[in-house]
Design a protein around this motif. Structure first.
Motif, PDB file in Angstrom:
ATOM      1  N   LEU A   1      51.678 -22.623  72.356  1.00 49.01           N
ATOM      2  CA  LEU A   1      51.267 -22.060  71.057  1.00 49.01           C
ATOM      3  C   LEU A   1      50.552 -20.719  71.228  1.00 49.01           C
ATOM      4  CD1 LEU A   1      51.220 -22.352  68.022  1.00 49.01           C
ATOM      5  CD2 LEU A   1      49.228 -23.844  68.228  1.00 49.01           C
ATOM      6  N   ARG A   2      49.909 -20.526  72.384  1.00 50.43           N
ATOM      7  CA  ARG A   2      49.326 -19.200  72.635  1.00 50.43           C
ATOM      8  C   ARG A   2      50.440 -18.161  72.743  1.00 50.43           C
ATOM      9  NH1 ARG A   2      45.886 -18.190  77.435  1.00 50.43           N
ATOM     10  NH2 ARG A   2      45.173 -16.380  76.268  1.00 50.43           N
ATOM     11  N   GLY A   3      51.519 -18.518  73.399  1.00 48.13           N
ATOM     12  CA  GLY A   3      52.655 -17.589  73.501  1.00 48.13           C
ATOM     13  C   GLY A   3      53.185 -17.260  72.117  1.00 48.13           C
ATOM     14  N   ALA A   4      53.371 -18.303  71.310  1.00 39.59           N
ATOM     15  CA  ALA A   4      53.911 -18.089  69.964  1.00 39.59           C
ATOM     16  C   ALA A   4      52.955 -17.240  69.129  1.00 39.59           C
ATOM     17  CB  ALA A   4      54.168 -19.436  69.299  1.00 39.59           C
ATOM     18  N   SER A   5      51.650 -17.501  69.269  1.00 39.48           N
ATOM     19  CA  SER A   5      50.670 -16.750  68.469  1.00 39.48           C
ATOM     20  C   SER A   5      50.683 -15.276  68.835  1.00 39.48           C
ATOM     21  CB  SER A   5      49.253 -17.300  68.714  1.00 39.48           C
ATOM     22  OG  SER A   5      49.235 -18.677  68.489  1.00 39.48           O
ATOM     23  N   GLN A   6      50.727 -15.011  70.136  1.00 34.82           N
ATOM     24  CA  GLN A   6      50.776 -13.593  70.547  1.00 34.82           C
ATOM     25  C   GLN A   6      52.083 -12.949  70.091  1.00 34.82           C
ATOM     26  OE1 GLN A   6      49.566 -12.798  74.582  1.00 34.82           O
ATOM     27  NE2 GLN A   6      47.785 -14.152  74.431  1.00 34.82           N
ATOM     28  N   MET A   7      53.118 -13.754  70.044  1.00 39.13           N
ATOM     29  CA  MET A   7      54.424 -13.228  69.602  1.00 39.13           C
ATOM     30  C   MET A   7      54.367 -12.870  68.107  1.00 39.13           C
ATOM     31  SD  MET A   7      57.449 -12.557  70.790  1.00 39.13           S
ATOM     32  CE  MET A   7      59.200 -12.614  70.498  1.00 39.13           C
ATOM     33  N   VAL A   8      53.687 -13.682  67.306  1.00 41.65           N
ATOM     34  CA  VAL A   8      53.560 -13.370  65.869  1.00 41.65           C
ATOM     35  C   VAL A   8      52.944 -11.982  65.708  1.00 41.65           C
ATOM     36  CG1 VAL A   8      52.389 -13.997  63.714  1.00 41.65           C
ATOM     37  CG2 VAL A   8      53.400 -15.786  65.138  1.00 41.65           C
ATOM     38  N   GLU A   9      51.887 -11.724  66.447  1.00 39.19           N
ATOM     39  CA  GLU A   9      51.224 -10.418  66.362  1.00 39.19           C
ATOM     40  C   GLU A   9      52.128  -9.298  66.900  1.00 39.19           C
ATOM     41  OE1 GLU A   9      48.586  -9.112  64.917  1.00 39.19           O
ATOM     42  OE2 GLU A   9      48.496 -11.073  63.964  1.00 39.19           O
ATOM     43  N   ALA A  10      52.827  -9.606  67.987  1.00 43.24           N
ATOM     44  CA  ALA A  10      53.713  -8.581  68.579  1.00 43.24           C
ATOM     45  C   ALA A  10      54.831  -8.210  67.604  1.00 43.24           C
ATOM     46  CB  ALA A  10      54.302  -9.091  69.890  1.00 43.24           C
ATOM     47  N   VAL A  11      55.346  -9.214  66.889  1.00 46.07           N
ATOM     48  CA  VAL A  11      56.429  -8.981  65.921  1.00 46.07           C
ATOM     49  C   VAL A  11      55.911  -8.094  64.778  1.00 46.07           C
ATOM     50  CG1 VAL A  11      57.773 -10.167  64.118  1.00 46.07           C
ATOM     51  CG2 VAL A  11      57.804 -11.028  66.476  1.00 46.07           C
ATOM     52  N   HIS A  12      54.700  -8.396  64.331  1.00 49.10           N
ATOM     53  CA  HIS A  12      54.124  -7.588  63.252  1.00 49.10           C
ATOM     54  C   HIS A  12      53.904  -6.142  63.718  1.00 49.10           C
ATOM     55  CE1 HIS A  12      51.817  -6.749  59.642  1.00 49.10           C
ATOM     56  NE2 HIS A  12      50.949  -6.127  60.417  1.00 49.10           N
ATOM     57  N   ALA A  13      53.327  -6.002  64.903  1.00 45.60           N
ATOM     58  CA  ALA A  13      53.036  -4.660  65.427  1.00 45.60           C
ATOM     59  C   ALA A  13      54.332  -3.868  65.618  1.00 45.60           C
ATOM     60  CB  ALA A  13      52.281  -4.776  66.748  1.00 45.60           C
ATOM     61  N   LEU A  14      55.365  -4.571  66.070  1.00 49.37           N
ATOM     62  CA  LEU A  14      56.663  -3.923  66.285  1.00 49.37           C
ATOM     63  C   LEU A  14      57.174  -3.312  64.973  1.00 49.37           C
ATOM     64  CD1 LEU A  14      59.551  -5.822  68.127  1.00 49.37           C
ATOM     65  CD2 LEU A  14      59.977  -4.163  66.342  1.00 49.37           C
ATOM     66  N   ALA A  15      57.149  -4.120  63.911  1.00 43.89           N
ATOM     67  CA  ALA A  15      57.648  -3.624  62.613  1.00 43.89           C
ATOM     68  C   ALA A  15      56.794  -2.461  62.119  1.00 43.89           C
ATOM     69  CB  ALA A  15      57.679  -4.754  61.593  1.00 43.89           C
ATOM     70  N   MET A  16      55.485  -2.546  62.340  1.00 39.33           N
ATOM     71  CA  MET A  16      54.601  -1.466  61.899  1.00 39.33           C
ATOM     72  C   MET A  16      54.933  -0.152  62.623  1.00 39.33           C
ATOM     73  SD  MET A  16      52.798  -2.691  59.508  1.00 39.33           S
ATOM     74  CE  MET A  16      51.470  -1.525  59.240  1.00 39.33           C
ATOM     75  N   ARG A  17      55.360  -0.264  63.869  1.00 41.94           N
ATOM     76  CA  ARG A  17      55.765   0.958  64.600  1.00 41.94           C
ATOM     77  C   ARG A  17      57.014   1.571  63.991  1.00 41.94           C
ATOM     78  NH1 ARG A  17      54.425  -2.243  69.052  1.00 41.94           N
ATOM     79  NH2 ARG A  17      56.585  -2.674  69.625  1.00 41.94           N
ATOM     80  N   HIS A  18      57.782   0.754  63.268  1.00 40.05           N
ATOM     81  CA  HIS A  18      59.037   1.249  62.667  1.00 40.05           C
ATOM     82  C   HIS A  18      58.929   1.375  61.149  1.00 40.05           C
ATOM     83  CE1 HIS A  18      61.254   1.141  66.444  1.00 40.05           C
ATOM     84  NE2 HIS A  18      60.493   0.099  66.725  1.00 40.05           N
ATOM     85  N   ALA A  19      57.706   1.401  60.647  1.00 39.67           N
ATOM     86  CA  ALA A  19      57.485   1.561  59.213  1.00 39.67           C
ATOM     87  C   ALA A  19      57.939   2.959  58.800  1.00 39.67           C
ATOM     88  CB  ALA A  19      56.007   1.354  58.895  1.00 39.67           C
ATOM     89  N   PRO A  20      58.373   3.180  57.567  1.00 38.27           N
ATOM     90  CA  PRO A  20      58.385   2.195  56.490  1.00 38.27           C
ATOM     91  C   PRO A  20      59.666   1.370  56.409  1.00 38.27           C
ATOM     92  CG  PRO A  20      58.999   4.310  55.597  1.00 38.27           C
ATOM     93  CD  PRO A  20      58.760   4.520  57.082  1.00 38.27           C
ATOM     94  N   ASP A  21      60.692   1.691  57.211  1.00 40.45           N
ATOM     95  CA  ASP A  21      61.981   1.018  57.016  1.00 40.45           C
ATOM     96  C   ASP A  21      62.112  -0.286  57.794  1.00 40.45           C
ATOM     97  OD1 ASP A  21      62.879   2.901  55.258  1.00 40.45           O
ATOM     98  OD2 ASP A  21      63.823   4.155  56.785  1.00 40.45           O
ATOM     99  N   GLY A  22      61.400  -0.409  58.898  1.00 41.92           N
ATOM    100  CA  GLY A  22      61.515  -1.614  59.721  1.00 41.92           C
ATOM    101  C   GLY A  22      60.788  -2.788  59.082  1.00 41.92           C
ATOM    102  N   ARG A  23      61.338  -3.974  59.244  1.00 42.46           N
ATOM    103  CA  ARG A  23      60.729  -5.212  58.720  1.00 42.46           C
ATOM    104  C   ARG A  23      60.859  -6.268  59.803  1.00 42.46           C
ATOM    105  NH1 ARG A  23      61.759  -3.605  53.166  1.00 42.46           N
ATOM    106  NH2 ARG A  23      60.864  -1.555  53.409  1.00 42.46           N
ATOM    107  N   ALA A  24      59.818  -7.081  59.980  1.00 43.44           N
ATOM    108  CA  ALA A  24      59.922  -8.192  60.923  1.00 43.44           C
ATOM    109  C   ALA A  24      58.996  -9.314  60.486  1.00 43.44           C
ATOM    110  CB  ALA A  24      59.577  -7.732  62.331  1.00 43.44           C
ATOM    111  N   THR A  25      59.496 -10.542  60.597  1.00 42.01           N
ATOM    112  CA  THR A  25      58.801 -11.696  60.039  1.00 42.01           C
ATOM    113  C   THR A  25      58.972 -12.923  60.921  1.00 42.01           C
ATOM    114  OG1 THR A  25      59.395 -10.883  57.834  1.00 42.01           O
ATOM    115  CG2 THR A  25      58.651 -13.178  57.972  1.00 42.01           C
ATOM    116  N   VAL A  26      57.880 -13.661  61.112  1.00 41.41           N
ATOM    117  CA  VAL A  26      57.980 -15.015  61.667  1.00 41.41           C
ATOM    118  C   VAL A  26      57.697 -15.958  60.506  1.00 41.41           C
ATOM    119  CG1 VAL A  26      57.004 -16.701  63.275  1.00 41.41           C
ATOM    120  CG2 VAL A  26      57.210 -14.285  63.946  1.00 41.41           C
ATOM    121  N   GLY A  27      58.699 -16.740  60.104  1.00 43.89           N
ATOM    122  CA  GLY A  27      58.521 -17.584  58.910  1.00 43.89           C
ATOM    123  C   GLY A  27      58.627 -19.056  59.184  1.00 43.89           C
ATOM    124  N   PHE A  28      58.967 -19.413  60.413  1.00 43.10           N
ATOM    125  CA  PHE A  28      59.216 -20.828  60.734  1.00 43.10           C
ATOM    126  C   PHE A  28      58.624 -21.107  62.102  1.00 43.10           C
ATOM    127  CE2 PHE A  28      61.824 -23.679  63.292  1.00 43.10           C
ATOM    128  CZ  PHE A  28      61.973 -24.799  62.496  1.00 43.10           C
TER     129      PHE A  28
END
Ligand code: GLV
Ligand code: MN
Ligand code: MN
Length: 437
Positions: free
Chosen positions: A253-280
């Protein structure tokens, strides 16, 4: 006696005075929303559940009452057809989906199907005889929430997936798409994809905030973002929450938690057009005094430019590998769906724009951030979409809302875009093709 139609708002080939009945469209939306209604005013009608079956029964009954003939293909896609004068002409099709998210709203998908129904009813009321048949499709499992792939029914129709592939997909409880489709009685005998389409138009709520912010009523949709979906499984080791020293843990779960943040940060680097979501996320064994040894999570990434999305894919893989290395975990990152960015057909986009202008509606051009059946149908037929605003841009939520007058306006654009195609070539009953009974 034949009365000449009022063509004052006419596009070149459409009888401009014709309008849908917005109140009737709204009543149909509210009636369908009763099936799977949630206490907060939304709808939970997951693909191929009994409720989906009941929703299909209701809408198919309405389509039959509107005089349409019904065919169902092997993927459960439903086609309702109102005949045209030319028995050999390809159908001008509209439609969308009636499956919903687990906590979905009343309008996502349902609007496109019922706007199509309202077009048929309007043509009937006015006694319009079109050259081409006009059809309404209900595509199976657009949402991709219960079964991956997203837009599975329209994807099979467009030849992106084989029927076998779609039927084999399983939900989280291990039930297959094929068994679920059989169980609700909607496995049809028409071949999947064996249907010539003259054009496809899909009306939908925007599911984002742009139209509302800019006080526009119609989005003339020119294409859609590309999308990649992943399953990501983190594997560590189950261990006792008390005696296991902190430094000895392999906590998935630590891996998954860090991945949630990494996914968000990744999309923010590609703003405004990039989108990334962990929903499940599924945590295993999901017990409060066990260090989790396994976590399965989803990642959804989107961007309007495919090359850019491929770059995001590489960043995602690098991030997962780095987290796994740091935490001593295994990470299995598998892409399970990929829909490249799409551009809609210019003649269909023009038809939507012309109808919108003729109706005098404030509009703008836009690219869809959401997936839609139109994206796959665009591979086999000239296609475009019509967006209308939704309240606060909120969708995939029980509070999803839209204004009756906007839904009516979008259905009128749909009507006239369809007529611009369906009245084409060799109309013989007077200038407009309208026959008043
Ligand atoms: C469909 O609703 C999608 O865009 O995920
Ligand atoms: Mn939808
Ligand atoms: Mn949706």
């Amino acid at each position: 006696m034949t009365t000449p139609p009022d063509v004052s708002l006419s596009t070149e080939s459409a009888p401009g005075a014709l309008r849908v009945d917005g109140a009737r469209l709204w009543r149909s939306l509210m009636d369908l929303a009763q099936i799977g209604a949630t206490p907060k005013g939304g709808v939970r009608r997951l693909a191929l559940t009994d409720l989906d079956g009941h929703g299909r029964d209701l809408v198919v009954g309405w389509l039959r009452d509107a005089g349409a003939s019904i065919e169902i293909d092997g993927a459960g896609n439903i086609f309702a057809t109102r005949d045209g004068r030319d028995g050999t002409a390809a159908v001008v099709l509209t439609g969308s989906h009636i499956d919903t998210q687990p906590s979905g709203g009343k309008f996502d998908g349902n609007y496109g199907v019922l706007a199509g129904l309202e077009v048929l009813r309007t043509l009937n009321d006015a006694g319009v005889v079109t050259e081409h048949p006009v059809g309404v499709a209900i595509w199976t499992n657009e949402e991709g929430s219960r079964f991956v792939p997203v837009m599975g029914g329209s994807g099979a129709f467009a030849g992106v997936y084989t029927l076998e592939h779609v039927r084999q997909q399983r939900d989280v409880d291990g039930i297959s798409f094929g068994d679920a489709l059989d169980a609700i009685g909607y496995t049809g005998d028409t071949l999947v994809g064996e249907r010539a389409l003259d054009a496809y138009f899909e009306a939908h709520i925007e599911q984002g905030p742009i139209l509302e912010r800019e006080d526009k009523i119609i989005g003339v949709v020119t294409g859609a973002l590309g999308l990649r979906w992943y399953d990501c499984v983190w594997t560590g080791q189950d261990a006792h929450a008390g005696p296991t020293p902190m430094e000895a843990r392999r906590d998935a779960l630590r891996g998954a938690s860090q991945m949630v943040e990494a996914v968000h940060a990744l999309a923010m680097r590609h703003a405004p057009d990039g989108r990334a979501t962990v929903g499940f996320m599924q945590v295993s064994p999901n017990s409060r005094n066990v260090v989790p040894g396994r976590v399965k999570m989803s990642v959804d990434m989107r961007h309007p430019d495919d090359a850019h999305l491929a770059g995001m894919d590489r960043e995602l893989r690098d991030a997962a590998a780095a987290i796994a290395r740091d935490l001593g975990l295994e990470c299995d990152l598998e892409q399970v769906d990929h829909v490249p960015a799409s551009r809609f057909d210019s003649s269909c986009v023009d038809a939507v724009r012309a109808a919108t202008r003729a109706l005098g509606l404030p509009h703008r051009e836009m690219v869809s951030g959401a997936g839609h059946d139109a994206i796959y149908i665009a591979r086999v037929a000239p296609t475009s979409m019509i967006f209308v605003p939704c309240k606060d841009g909120i969708s995939h939520n029980e509070i999803e809302d839209a204004r009756p007058e906007h839904l009516e306006a979008g259905a009128n654009v749909l009507l006239h875009a369809i007529l611009a195609r369906a009245l084409r070539s060799g109309v013989t009953s007077g200038p407009s093709g309208i026959e008043h009974g």
